[in-house]
Design an enzyme around this catalytic site. Structure first.
Site, short mmCIF file in Angstrom:
data_model
loop_
_atom_site.label_atom_id
_atom_site.label_comp_id
_atom_site.label_asym_id
_atom_site.label_seq_id
_atom_site.Cartn_x
_atom_site.Cartn_y
_atom_site.Cartn_z
N HIS A 35 -16.05 1.71 -15.02
CA HIS A 35 -16.43 2.76 -13.75
C HIS A 35 -17.70 4.21 -14.87
CE1 HIS A 35 -12.42 3.71 -11.69
NE2 HIS A 35 -11.46 3.74 -13.25
N HIS A 95 -12.57 -1.44 -19.05
CA HIS A 95 -12.36 -0.56 -18.13
C HIS A 95 -12.75 1.02 -17.50
CE1 HIS A 95 -9.41 0.00 -14.71
NE2 HIS A 95 -9.42 1.92 -14.49
N GLU A 96 -13.13 1.39 -18.65
CA GLU A 96 -13.47 2.54 -18.31
C GLU A 96 -14.77 2.64 -18.45
OE1 GLU A 96 -12.01 5.30 -17.41
OE2 GLU A 96 -9.34 4.30 -17.63
N GLU A 120 -12.93 2.46 -8.36
CA GLU A 120 -12.06 1.71 -9.10
C GLU A 120 -12.46 -0.01 -9.12
OE1 GLU A 120 -9.62 2.37 -11.77
OE2 GLU A 120 -7.95 0.64 -11.72
ZN ZN Z 1 -9.89 3.36 -13.70
#
Ligand code: ZN
Length: 499
Positions: A268, A264-265, A294
């Site tokens: 980003h 997830h990170e 996101e």
């Molecule tokens: Zn996030």
């Protein structure tokens, strides 16, 4: 003498340096700083924020903007010059509308409310938090009034996270998403549950850290342009496009926690890492909105990371680190384990399918509060009723209900919908990526992730924040925001998984 655009860029470079210094201090606070540093760090951060605000709202910046605009007169809307002037003017005008006294009052009140929230959640005592929440919302209403006239009272709140986004656009979109998800969740709930035991057991912390690093090394992040650290609430931040800080946390009883927080990170991080050099040290550097940001974390976490092709490819790497636990696990079992659906009380623990209903609930309540259709004292009951209706879950106490998230204490109204927006956008991007690369899944199964990253760079990252989200989605996928691809993806995926 340089051109007026160069002079404007000089001011913007200083402003950007100030906010990057703040980001670095904030990263350090959440990854390295000993507890004793808390108070002096708060002083340092508040000084930087004050200077940043002074620079951003200065008359001088307005004069430089006017001179640059005169010089760039006639430049096409898409050009770097026109975008720089448009986006800077928007930020300058917005920042000047809010009196410094109100900003200071919001900072002070939300800081106290956040502390009160920590205690109230520990004691599961909504009544103790209520007076703080009332104050925070009163100040947010004053903030909204700085932007009158507006179409809807919630619009100025949304605008801080999704520039130009309107409540009138978001309400039908998120209602359609909710209505699309409820029947899928009902069908899943009526089917036999999937087994997630392959990801449960004992997973040694230091091996998990090594594995997380190995996973990051296989992702298309620039060499020597990122680092990974432990933290309590995972986040990613970029001090520069070539200096990306990824953070994660691990759970020794559940491998999925650290693994998917990293994916997830990293999503980003790849977005920031893909920013073109010419946008550096300008307001155009960085993601177009929280929703677009996101969309990148979700795309890499869910569409790639929880997909069958990626897990087939990643299994040998996982076995290399956890041979004892995963030796007998095949890719299908791993795929099922990574995609178990379990309606839960807590948003941050929610699976890919039920997550958006947590967001729908908060978004609806926020809009009702600001439309003055919901009394704050009735908030816990309204929360609990909707948890029952949407997720079929009984909330045992407010700590597991209305008090679970920090956002409202922190005054971040308008933030929650960006999480769902991210999923919607990720669905649309994935659809477009598949059309552009018909063999996308085969490539992922061979571990070839660079092509997807290259497509994202070319379609999305290169625009930085030149365009507002609603303009950008049109440019990237050739149509407006649409929940269709997300709902179709979830329906197909969980329809197959749950028979
Ligand atoms: Zn996030």
């Amino acid at each position: 003498m340089g051109s007026a655009i160069d002079t404007l860029r000089e001011s913007l470079g200083t402003i950007s340096d100030l906010s990057r210094a703040s980001s670095l201090l904030a990263w350090d606070e959440r990854t390295q700083m000993p507890p004793g540093g808390a108070e002096p760090r708060a002083e340092g951060l508040s000084t930087l924020a004050r200077i940043h605000h002074e620079r951003l709202t200065a008359d001088e910046l307005g004069e430089r903007l006017d001179a640059a605009a005169a010089e760039a007169d006639g430049a096409p809307y898409e050009s770097a010059e026109a975008s720089l002037i448009r986006v800077t003017r928007r930020e300058w005008e917005k920042a000047r509308k809010v009196p410094a006294s109100l900003r200071a009052e919001i900072t002070r009140t939300t800081s106290l409310a956040e502390h009160a929230w920590v205690k109230a959640r520990e004691d599961s005592d909504f009544a103790a938090f209520l007076p703080h929440l009332e104050k925070v919302i009163e100040l947010r209403r004053q903030y909204v009034e700085c932007f009158a006239p507006y179409e809807h009272v919630y619009d100025p709140l949304l605008d801080d996270f999704e520039p130009g986004m309107k409540t009138a656009t978001l309400v039908p979109l998120l209602t359609a998403l909710r209505d699309g998800l409820v029947p899928i969740i009902e069908r899943v709930a009526a089917s036999p549950q999937l087994d997630d035991s392959p990801l449960r057991g004992h997973f040694d912390l230091s091996t998990q850290r090594t594995l997380a690093r190995a996973v990051l090394e296989t992702l298309p992040l620039g060499k020597g342009e990122w680092r990974l650290d432990d933290t309590v609430h995972p986040f990613a931040t970029a001090i520069a496009p070539t200096d990306v800080r990824i953070t994660t946390r691990f759970d020794t009883g559940y491998l999925g926690e650290g693994l998917y927080a990293v994916m997830h990170e990293a999503g980003h991080g790849m977005y920031e890492n893909g920013m073109p050099a010419e946008l550096h040290r300008t307001p155009l550097q960085g993601g177009a909105s929280m929703g677009f940001h996101e969309s990148q974390s979700r795309l890499w976490e869910n569409w790639v990371g929880r997909g069958r092709p990626y897990l087939r490819w990643a299994l040998p790497m996982l076995r290399e680190h956890f041979g004892e636990q995963l030796g007998d696990v095949d890719a299908e079992a791993l795929y099922r384990a990574a995609n178990r659906v379990e309606p839960s009380l807590i948003r941050v623990e929610a699976d890919e399918l039920t997550y958006n209903l947590h967001i729908a609930l908060r978004f609806e309540l926020e809009v009702e509060i600001f439309e003055e259709r919901l009394e704050l004292a009735d908030l816990p009951d309204a929360w609990n009723e909707r948890m029952e209706t949407y997720l079929g879950i009984q909330v045992p106490d407010d700590a597991h209900g209305v008090l679970q998230d920090v956002h409202w204490g922190a005054g971040a109204f308008g933030y929650f919908p960006t999480y769902s927006l991210g999923n919607v956008i990720a669905g649309q991007l994935w659809d477009s990526a598949q059309r552009a690369m018909p063999d996308l899944e085969e490539r992922i199964e061979r571990g070839e992730l660079a092509e997807l990253n290259a497509w994202l760079r070319e379609s999305l990252y290169r625009h930085g924040s030149c365009f507002e989200p609603l303009e950008l989605i049109e440019r990237v996928v050739g149509g407006p925001l649409d929940v269709g691809p997300l709902v179709a993806h979830l329906d197909a995926k969980f329809g197959e998984l749950y028979g």
